[in-house]
Design a protein around this motif. Sequence first.
Motif, PDB file in Angstrom:
ATOM      1  N   MET A  24      -9.214 -36.225  19.653  1.00 14.87           N
ATOM      2  CA  MET A  24      -8.052 -35.804  18.871  1.00 14.87           C
ATOM      3  C   MET A  24      -6.763 -36.400  19.426  1.00 14.87           C
ATOM      4  SD  MET A  24      -8.883 -33.833  16.389  1.00 14.87           S
ATOM      5  CE  MET A  24     -10.258 -32.878  15.801  1.00 14.87           C
ATOM      6  N   VAL A  25      -6.684 -36.535  20.764  1.00 13.90           N
ATOM      7  CA  VAL A  25      -5.473 -37.085  21.381  1.00 13.90           C
ATOM      8  C   VAL A  25      -5.226 -38.501  20.897  1.00 13.90           C
ATOM      9  CG1 VAL A  25      -4.506 -37.851  23.577  1.00 13.90           C
ATOM     10  CG2 VAL A  25      -5.529 -35.639  23.408  1.00 13.90           C
ATOM     11  N   VAL A  26      -6.289 -39.297  20.767  1.00 15.92           N
ATOM     12  CA  VAL A  26      -6.057 -40.677  20.393  1.00 15.92           C
ATOM     13  C   VAL A  26      -6.083 -40.901  18.892  1.00 15.92           C
ATOM     14  CG1 VAL A  26      -6.970 -41.527  22.547  1.00 15.92           C
ATOM     15  CG2 VAL A  26      -8.459 -41.344  20.593  1.00 15.92           C
ATOM     16  N   SER A  27      -6.452 -39.882  18.087  1.00 15.97           N
ATOM     17  CA  SER A  27      -6.641 -40.191  16.673  1.00 15.97           C
ATOM     18  C   SER A  27      -5.721 -39.436  15.735  1.00 15.97           C
ATOM     19  CB  SER A  27      -8.088 -39.898  16.264  1.00 15.97           C
ATOM     20  OG  SER A  27      -8.328 -38.516  16.393  1.00 15.97           O
ATOM     21  N   LEU A  28      -5.046 -38.390  16.178  1.00 16.33           N
ATOM     22  CA  LEU A  28      -4.229 -37.624  15.244  1.00 16.33           C
ATOM     23  C   LEU A  28      -2.942 -38.363  14.886  1.00 16.33           C
ATOM     24  CD1 LEU A  28      -4.466 -33.923  16.373  1.00 16.33           C
ATOM     25  CD2 LEU A  28      -5.516 -35.018  14.443  1.00 16.33           C
ATOM     26  N   ILE A  31       2.168 -36.778  16.734  1.00 17.22           N
ATOM     27  CA  ILE A  31       2.113 -36.989  18.186  1.00 17.22           C
ATOM     28  C   ILE A  31       2.282 -35.674  18.945  1.00 17.22           C
ATOM     29  CG2 ILE A  31       4.569 -37.501  18.462  1.00 17.22           C
ATOM     30  CD1 ILE A  31       1.827 -39.497  20.070  1.00 17.22           C
ATOM     31  N   CYS A  34      -1.023 -34.192  19.272  1.00 15.49           N
ATOM     32  CA  CYS A  34      -1.744 -34.932  20.305  1.00 15.49           C
ATOM     33  C   CYS A  34      -1.437 -34.371  21.686  1.00 15.49           C
ATOM     34  CB  CYS A  34      -1.355 -36.404  20.268  1.00 15.49           C
ATOM     35  SG  CYS A  34      -1.908 -37.247  18.822  1.00 15.49           S
ATOM     36  N   ALA A  35      -0.171 -34.031  21.924  1.00 16.63           N
ATOM     37  CA  ALA A  35       0.186 -33.468  23.231  1.00 16.63           C
ATOM     38  C   ALA A  35      -0.477 -32.121  23.444  1.00 16.63           C
ATOM     39  CB  ALA A  35       1.703 -33.346  23.346  1.00 16.63           C
ATOM     40  N   LEU A  38      -3.969 -32.693  24.290  1.00 18.23           N
ATOM     41  CA  LEU A  38      -4.066 -33.209  25.662  1.00 18.23           C
ATOM     42  C   LEU A  38      -4.128 -32.054  26.654  1.00 18.23           C
ATOM     43  CD1 LEU A  38      -3.966 -35.805  27.381  1.00 18.23           C
ATOM     44  CD2 LEU A  38      -1.551 -35.450  27.604  1.00 18.23           C
ATOM     45  N   MET A  73       5.688 -34.611  28.768  1.00 13.45           N
ATOM     46  CA  MET A  73       5.360 -35.345  27.538  1.00 13.45           C
ATOM     47  C   MET A  73       6.003 -34.667  26.328  1.00 13.45           C
ATOM     48  SD  MET A  73       3.119 -37.874  28.030  1.00 13.45           S
ATOM     49  CE  MET A  73       2.165 -38.463  29.399  1.00 13.45           C
ATOM     50  N   ILE A  77       8.675 -36.157  23.724  1.00 12.26           N
ATOM     51  CA  ILE A  77       8.434 -36.215  22.280  1.00 12.26           C
ATOM     52  C   ILE A  77       9.583 -35.566  21.522  1.00 12.26           C
ATOM     53  CG2 ILE A  77       6.951 -35.319  20.476  1.00 12.26           C
ATOM     54  CD1 ILE A  77       4.638 -35.657  22.408  1.00 12.26           C
ATOM     55  N   SER A  81      12.809 -37.435  18.692  1.00 16.56           N
ATOM     56  CA  SER A  81      12.185 -36.583  17.693  1.00 16.56           C
ATOM     57  C   SER A  81      12.004 -37.268  16.351  1.00 16.56           C
ATOM     58  CB  SER A  81      13.013 -35.335  17.507  1.00 16.56           C
ATOM     59  OG  SER A  81      14.314 -35.720  17.125  1.00 16.56           O
ATOM     60  N   MET A  83      10.385 -39.752  15.794  1.00 16.69           N
ATOM     61  CA  MET A  83       9.115 -40.470  15.763  1.00 16.69           C
ATOM     62  C   MET A  83       7.957 -39.576  15.334  1.00 16.69           C
ATOM     63  SD  MET A  83      10.163 -43.293  16.546  1.00 16.69           S
ATOM     64  CE  MET A  83       8.581 -44.077  16.558  1.00 16.69           C
ATOM     65  N   GLN A  90       0.865 -44.497  13.059  1.00 14.60           N
ATOM     66  CA  GLN A  90       0.821 -44.391  14.518  1.00 14.60           C
ATOM     67  C   GLN A  90      -0.122 -45.402  15.159  1.00 14.60           C
ATOM     68  OE1 GLN A  90       2.435 -42.511  16.607  1.00 14.60           O
ATOM     69  NE2 GLN A  90       3.507 -41.093  15.270  1.00 14.60           N
TER      70      GLN A  90
ATOM     71  N   ARG B  22      -2.569 -47.263  19.940  1.00 12.76           N
ATOM     72  CA  ARG B  22      -1.344 -46.523  19.679  1.00 12.76           C
ATOM     73  C   ARG B  22      -0.144 -47.452  19.543  1.00 12.76           C
ATOM     74  NH1 ARG B  22      -1.192 -41.587  17.636  1.00 12.76           N
ATOM     75  NH2 ARG B  22      -2.891 -40.389  18.464  1.00 12.76           N
ATOM     76  N   ILE B  26       4.689 -42.992  23.896  1.00  7.74           N
ATOM     77  CA  ILE B  26       4.250 -41.729  24.500  1.00  7.74           C
ATOM     78  C   ILE B  26       2.753 -41.521  24.275  1.00  7.74           C
ATOM     79  CG2 ILE B  26       4.643 -39.253  24.493  1.00  7.74           C
ATOM     80  CD1 ILE B  26       7.452 -39.758  23.704  1.00  7.74           C
ATOM     81  N   MET B  30      -0.139 -40.876  27.100  1.00  5.79           N
ATOM     82  CA  MET B  30      -1.114 -39.784  27.068  1.00  5.79           C
ATOM     83  C   MET B  30      -2.537 -40.315  27.185  1.00  5.79           C
ATOM     84  SD  MET B  30       0.268 -36.888  24.502  1.00  5.79           S
ATOM     85  CE  MET B  30       0.348 -37.847  23.032  1.00  5.79           C
ATOM     86  N   LEU B  76       8.102 -42.040  31.307  1.00  2.35           N
ATOM     87  CA  LEU B  76       8.884 -41.324  30.302  1.00  2.35           C
ATOM     88  C   LEU B  76      10.364 -41.608  30.443  1.00  2.35           C
ATOM     89  CD1 LEU B  76       6.869 -38.067  30.164  1.00  2.35           C
ATOM     90  CD2 LEU B  76       7.013 -39.842  28.477  1.00  2.35           C
TER      91      LEU B  76
END
Lengths: 172, 99
Positions: A24-28, A31, A34-35, A38, A73, A77, A81, A83, A90, B22, B26, B30, B76
């Motif tokens: 899920m972290v790499v595919s959603l 962002i 994703c955090a 993570l 992180m 993010i 904001s 992004m 993405q 990606r 960020i 991750m 970051l």
Amino acid sequence: MVEQASVGVPFWILSVIVLVSGFMVVSLKNIFHCALFLIFCLTGVAGIFVLLNAEFLAAAQVLIYVGAVCTLMIFAIMLTSNMTSKKIIQTNHNAMVAFFGCMIFTVSVVAMLWITTRDGIWHMATELLPENNVLVIGQLLMTKFVVPFEVVSIVLLAAMIGAIVLARGEKA
Amino acid sequence: MQYYLILAAILFAIGLFGVITRRNTIGILMSLELMFNAAIINFVTFNKYSLAEGLTGQMFGIFIIVIAAAEATVGLAIVLLIYRNWRGIDSDNYSIMKW
């Protein structure tokens, strides 16, 4: 001899948590989600550490990764904001190449592990880990690993000062 | 032992996939954290099953966590600086260091 054969139900639950949330972290798209995944993934890795008799490392994982790095992180993010909107794509154009490359990597590593386990060429430990992990880690940090300990603290100090200098900008 | 190593390998591959695909910087950071965690799982697994004298693998795990924290901090900060200068953190956009 350490028991080798079965890994038990907690390992399977934790590995499903780690792998699904890692994917899920790499595919959603979002962002921020994703955090949050993570955080799930790193907590699952901390559980894996507990299964591997590394209790101090699990505590450090929860404190540093889940508590500090993920918070950092999420702050980054939020500070960048614009992004996070769903309209922005993405992923870039080499997703298929990356997918096949990672599949080749995974299949080759699994095959290598299967062959070496079947042939039995791993050096297996004949004794268990010491019972009082934290005590031994503290003693090692002050005796055998004292030079890496000091070096890594200097690295952390330099990174902190560097981050302050970078993020402060020109005008201050 | 091999179950843990296979788990670490798949986690490393997921992180590698994230780093390659990606666009958000960020997101790349991750995914790098996932790869670090796969490496730590390998160290701790070998420490338990293959070399149980002393706790060298777990010590290396602690050092990797510290280095990853430093890397995330500096990364970051660089991301914020890029965002301030370019108003965006897509890694395709700032390629001025290519020659």
